[in-house]
Scaffold this active site. Structure first.
Site, mmCIF file in Angstrom:
data_model
loop_
_atom_site.group_PDB
_atom_site.id
_atom_site.type_symbol
_atom_site.label_atom_id
_atom_site.label_comp_id
_atom_site.label_asym_id
_atom_site.label_seq_id
_atom_site.Cartn_x
_atom_site.Cartn_y
_atom_site.Cartn_z
ATOM 1 N N ASP A 67 0.811 -1.218 0.000
ATOM 2 C CA ASP A 67 0.000 0.000 0.000
ATOM 3 C C ASP A 67 0.845 1.268 0.000
ATOM 4 O OD1 ASP A 67 0.911 -0.530 2.585
ATOM 5 O OD2 ASP A 67 -1.071 -0.969 3.374
ATOM 6 N N ASN A 136 -7.464 -3.015 14.385
ATOM 7 C CA ASN A 136 -8.831 -3.335 13.979
ATOM 8 C C ASN A 136 -8.891 -4.548 13.057
ATOM 9 O OD1 ASN A 136 -7.755 -2.355 11.654
ATOM 10 N ND2 ASN A 136 -9.116 -0.586 11.442
ATOM 11 N N HIS A 138 -7.107 -4.924 10.267
ATOM 12 C CA HIS A 138 -6.845 -4.688 8.837
ATOM 13 C C HIS A 138 -5.556 -5.370 8.397
ATOM 14 C CE1 HIS A 138 -4.574 -0.601 9.567
ATOM 15 N NE2 HIS A 138 -3.711 -1.568 9.480
ATOM 16 N N GLU A 143 -9.670 -2.042 5.576
ATOM 17 C CA GLU A 143 -10.280 -1.766 6.863
ATOM 18 C C GLU A 143 -11.526 -2.641 7.052
ATOM 19 O OE1 GLU A 143 -8.407 -0.213 8.632
ATOM 20 O OE2 GLU A 143 -7.933 1.836 8.059
HETATM 21 C C1 F6R Z 1 1.554 -1.629 6.131
HETATM 22 C C2 F6R Z 1 0.198 -2.149 6.224
HETATM 23 C C3 F6R Z 1 -0.536 -2.182 7.511
HETATM 24 C C4 F6R Z 1 0.341 -2.493 8.731
HETATM 25 C C5 F6R Z 1 -0.498 -2.455 10.002
HETATM 26 C C6 F6R Z 1 0.332 -2.726 11.246
HETATM 27 O O1 F6R Z 1 2.049 -1.697 4.801
HETATM 28 O O2 F6R Z 1 -0.351 -2.519 5.227
HETATM 29 O O3 F6R Z 1 -1.554 -3.152 7.416
HETATM 30 O O4 F6R Z 1 0.938 -3.730 8.563
HETATM 31 O O5 F6R Z 1 -1.129 -1.223 10.124
HETATM 32 O O6 F6R Z 1 1.238 -1.684 11.426
HETATM 33 P P1 F6R Z 1 2.345 -1.743 12.579
HETATM 34 O O7 F6R Z 1 3.301 -2.816 12.182
HETATM 35 O O8 F6R Z 1 2.980 -0.373 12.537
HETATM 36 O O9 F6R Z 1 1.629 -2.034 13.850
#
Ligand code: F6R
Length: 245
Positions: A67, A136, A138, A143
């Site tokens: 992303d 959450n 995701h 989301e």
């Molecule tokens: C990042 C992504 C997100 C993260 C998620 C966890 O490319 O797609 O899904 O993997 O938000 O983020 P952290 O590792 O910072 O807790």
């Protein structure tokens, strides 16, 4: 789903980097799906170490990131393109033209998403997709309530995600509200999935993902339907898994 519970973040990063390294040893021209966020930083650091020690080689690898924020240029230090360059790509020998990240400034988003999917297909599909997980549930920026059948698309970030990611920005207002993300369907097409989670604030989400019902309200729960998923958690993130491991 294979679950590995590491003692701590350092061991989690070792396990994850070993799994990625073995993928590259078995298939040097692997197509990797990569993630940003705090969780994989240690894994990237260990992979860089293995590369420097001559144990692994990225010359034939192709990489697709999950992303990118909509509205941020690749040169912007808050973009995921910048994150990948500083935490990983600048330190290994992957040819830059073999690294793909959605273009956050694409003038035609639909075309950008379509072309991103086309490039993944042309590369032969993703061999190993690395994932983190949001509080959450995701994965990528899918989301809660994003349809499981979605391919790469423009997403509206949840309030929860905006708050969680504010730590990388000067203020909450600066966090982009939109992003381009691989969809759940894109992720589910990967041949293998490696999901990482660290810290007690992820424990309930991990338990829901592994043992809960499969629902778009917890997007990562769809991984129960994937035939080859490895989850590496530290003790804190695995705390609510109980004895069912
Ligand atoms: C990042 C992504 C997100 C993260 C998620 C966890 O490319 O797609 O899904 O993997 O938000 O983020 P952290 O590792 O910072 O807790």
């Amino acid at each position: 789903m294979r679950i590995i519970v590491a003692n701590d973040y350092d061991q989690l990063s070792s396990r994850a980097s070993d799994i990625i390294a073995s993928q590259l040893i078995l298939k040097p021209n692997s197509v990797l799906g990569l993630a940003t966020g705090s969780t994989p930083i240690g894994t990237y650091a260990k992979l860089i170490g293995m590369f420097q020690d001559g144990k692994i080689d990225f010359a034939d690898v192709i990489a697709f990131n999950l992303d990118e924020y909509y509205g941020l240029a690749a040169q912007d230090h808050r973009s995921y393109a910048f994150f990948m360059a500083t935490h990983f790509f600048n330190h290994i020998n992957i040819p830059r033209e073999r690294t793909y990240i959605p273009n956050g400034l694409a003038p035609d988003i639909e075309e950008e998403c379509y072309q991103y999917e086309a490039k993944i297909r042309q590369a032969g599909g993703i061999d190993l997709q690395l994932l983190g997980i949001g509080h959450n549930g995701h994965i990528g920026f899918n989301e809660p309530d994003v349809k499981f059948e979605a391919l790469t698309h423009l997403v509206h970030l949840d309030e929860d995600t905006i708050h969680a990611n504010a730590r990388f920005f000067a203020s909450l207002d600066e966090v982009p509200r939109l992003a381009i993300s691989m969809g759940i369907k894109t992720i589910m097409h990967a041949r293998k999935i490696l999901l990482l989670a660290s810290g007690k604030e992820k424990a309930a989400t991990i338990a829901g993902m592994v043992h809960g019902k499969i629902t778009p309200e917890l997007p990562a729960s769809v991984l129960q339907l994937h035939p080859d998923v490895t989850v590496v958690v530290d003790k804190e993130a695995g705390a609510a898994l109980g004895s069912i491991r």
